[in-house]
Design an enzyme around this catalytic site. Structure first.
Site, PDB file in Angstrom:
ATOM      1  N   SER A   8      -3.736  20.539   9.779  1.00 39.58           N
ATOM      2  CA  SER A   8      -2.933  21.501   9.010  1.00 39.58           C
ATOM      3  C   SER A   8      -3.686  22.018   7.784  1.00 39.58           C
ATOM      4  CB  SER A   8      -1.627  20.839   8.546  1.00 39.58           C
ATOM      5  OG  SER A   8      -0.814  20.506   9.630  1.00 39.58           O
ATOM      6  N   HIS A  38      -1.643  25.909  12.498  1.00 42.12           N
ATOM      7  CA  HIS A  38      -2.330  25.493  13.724  1.00 42.12           C
ATOM      8  C   HIS A  38      -2.472  26.707  14.642  1.00 42.12           C
ATOM      9  CE1 HIS A  38      -2.238  21.045  13.162  1.00 42.12           C
ATOM     10  NE2 HIS A  38      -1.257  21.371  12.342  1.00 42.12           N
ATOM     11  N   HIS A  60       1.767  18.086  18.600  1.00 42.67           N
ATOM     12  CA  HIS A  60       2.217  16.815  18.051  1.00 42.67           C
ATOM     13  C   HIS A  60       3.362  16.229  18.863  1.00 42.67           C
ATOM     14  CE1 HIS A  60       0.535  19.277  14.768  1.00 42.67           C
ATOM     15  NE2 HIS A  60       0.154  18.153  14.210  1.00 42.67           N
ATOM     16  N   TYR A  62       6.075  15.197  17.587  1.00 42.55           N
ATOM     17  CA  TYR A  62       7.343  15.646  17.021  1.00 42.55           C
ATOM     18  C   TYR A  62       7.756  17.040  17.506  1.00 42.55           C
ATOM     19  CZ  TYR A  62       4.454  18.054  13.454  1.00 42.55           C
ATOM     20  OH  TYR A  62       3.536  18.831  12.798  1.00 42.55           O
ATOM     21  N   GLU A  63       6.836  17.749  18.188  1.00 44.95           N
ATOM     22  CA  GLU A  63       7.204  19.025  18.780  1.00 44.95           C
ATOM     23  C   GLU A  63       7.859  18.847  20.151  1.00 44.95           C
ATOM     24  OE1 GLU A  63       4.118  22.276  18.063  1.00 44.95           O
ATOM     25  OE2 GLU A  63       2.956  20.462  17.649  1.00 44.95           O
ATOM     26  N   ALA A  90      -4.337  16.479   7.767  1.00 48.48           N
ATOM     27  CA  ALA A  90      -3.751  16.477   6.426  1.00 48.48           C
ATOM     28  C   ALA A  90      -2.872  15.237   6.320  1.00 48.48           C
ATOM     29  CB  ALA A  90      -2.926  17.738   6.205  1.00 48.48           C
ATOM     30  N   MET A 181       0.754  12.369  10.853  1.00 55.31           N
ATOM     31  CA  MET A 181       1.478  12.465  12.125  1.00 55.31           C
ATOM     32  C   MET A 181       0.569  12.886  13.278  1.00 55.31           C
ATOM     33  SD  MET A 181       4.766  14.484  10.536  1.00 55.31           S
ATOM     34  CE  MET A 181       5.470  13.950   8.962  1.00 55.31           C
ATOM     35  N   SER A 182      -0.700  12.502  13.202  1.00 52.87           N
ATOM     36  CA  SER A 182      -1.643  12.892  14.260  1.00 52.87           C
ATOM     37  C   SER A 182      -2.770  11.868  14.346  1.00 52.87           C
ATOM     38  CB  SER A 182      -2.210  14.286  13.965  1.00 52.87           C
ATOM     39  OG  SER A 182      -3.028  14.253  12.806  1.00 52.87           O
ATOM     40  N   ASN A 205      -1.189  15.278  -0.687  1.00 54.60           N
ATOM     41  CA  ASN A 205      -0.036  14.993  -1.560  1.00 54.60           C
ATOM     42  C   ASN A 205       0.125  13.489  -1.720  1.00 54.60           C
ATOM     43  OD1 ASN A 205       0.981  15.677   1.430  1.00 54.60           O
ATOM     44  ND2 ASN A 205       2.234  13.994   0.614  1.00 54.60           N
ATOM     45  N   HIS A 217       5.712  21.195   3.165  1.00 55.91           N
ATOM     46  CA  HIS A 217       4.599  21.526   4.065  1.00 55.91           C
ATOM     47  C   HIS A 217       3.715  22.627   3.490  1.00 55.91           C
ATOM     48  CE1 HIS A 217       2.431  21.431   7.828  1.00 55.91           C
ATOM     49  NE2 HIS A 217       2.601  22.728   7.996  1.00 55.91           N
TER      50      HIS A 217
END
Length: 241
Positions: A8, A38, A60, A62-63, A90, A181-182, A205, A217
């Site tokens: 990201s 992306h 991902h 989560y998609e 990220a 998350m990756s 962050n 995000h």
């Protein structure tokens, strides 16, 4: 040949590649990403004079995708002939000495996604998931450049929600220095294919509860863009050498 996966906000890394061919994910049989930042394409060309395949974006869990779908791009690049893989992402930082805007090189990870891209008795040794010699090369190059490159443990979660402060406390007890998350499923897939792996987190962050602010995000994307140039310089130096 080297494969690179861009996370990201890190799409501008593609600007460093002399592109010879562009292939949308759909043309390679991959699902498209629905996440801002992306692009969803492969770029084949040269970086620092060396042949590379760049995966600009990723999909991902989560998609709604399976672990096999999430890692399809790694298998596709391996079929094109890559023998080593560089992953970027990220991530939120949990370590008080690893501030947002800096980079962390992964020395290990925690797979907390609850799944794996491997099927059947594919018993892959993960003792050294991230190649030690390659990490040493990156660290030496960063030192020569004066780049502050941290090393630590990345916790990979499913998402898409960010973690709660209590979950961040748990991750710190488990030894995590950054969270995202990756990456972990891609590393597992790559190691099963015999690829040498290095991975880097752009620390965008502070994780939840470390500071009073909330997570957004857009902040992730903006910090990634600002930090991308130092990673471009590092990649060009190591891949060129």
């Amino acid at each position: 040949m080297t494969g690179l996966v861009l996370g990201s906000g890190l799409g501008m890394l593609a600007d460093a590649v002399a592109v010879e061919r562009e292939i949308p994910f759909a043309d390679a049989g991959l699902p498209a990403s629905s996440v801002p930042g992306h692009a969803g394409r492969f770029l084949m060309g040269k970086l620092a004079g060396q042949s590379v395949i760049l995966m600009q974006g990723r999909v991902h869990l989560y998609e709604g995708h399976s672990a096999r779908d999430v890692t399809a791009g790694i298998r596709w690049m391996a079929e094109q002939g890559i023998d080593r893989l560089i992953l970027t992402n990220a991530a939120g930082t949990l370590h008080p000495d690893f501030p947002p805007g800096s980079w962390m090189m992964l020395r290990d990870h925690l797979n907390l996604t609850g799944t794996s891209p491997l099927i059947g008795p594919d018993f892959v040794d993960m003792t050294v998931a991230y190649d030690a010699d390659w990490r040493s090369q990156f660290k030496c190059a960063a030192d020569e450049m004066g780049m502050d490159l941290h090393e630590g443990v990345y916790a990979g979660l499913r998402g898409p929600q960010y973690e709660t402060p209590a979950e961040i406390k748990m991750l710190r007890v488990l030894g995590a220095d950054a969270v995202g998350m990756s990456t972990v499923l891609e590393t597992i897939q790559a190691r099963s294919l015999g690829l040498k792996v290095a991975a880097f987190s752009c620390l965008t962050n502070w994780a939840a509860g470390i500071t009073p602010g909330t997570l957004d995000h857009h902040e992730v994307l903006e910090t990634g863009k600002l930090a991308a140039q130092s990673m471009i310089d590092l990649l060009e130096k190591v891949i060129g050498d």
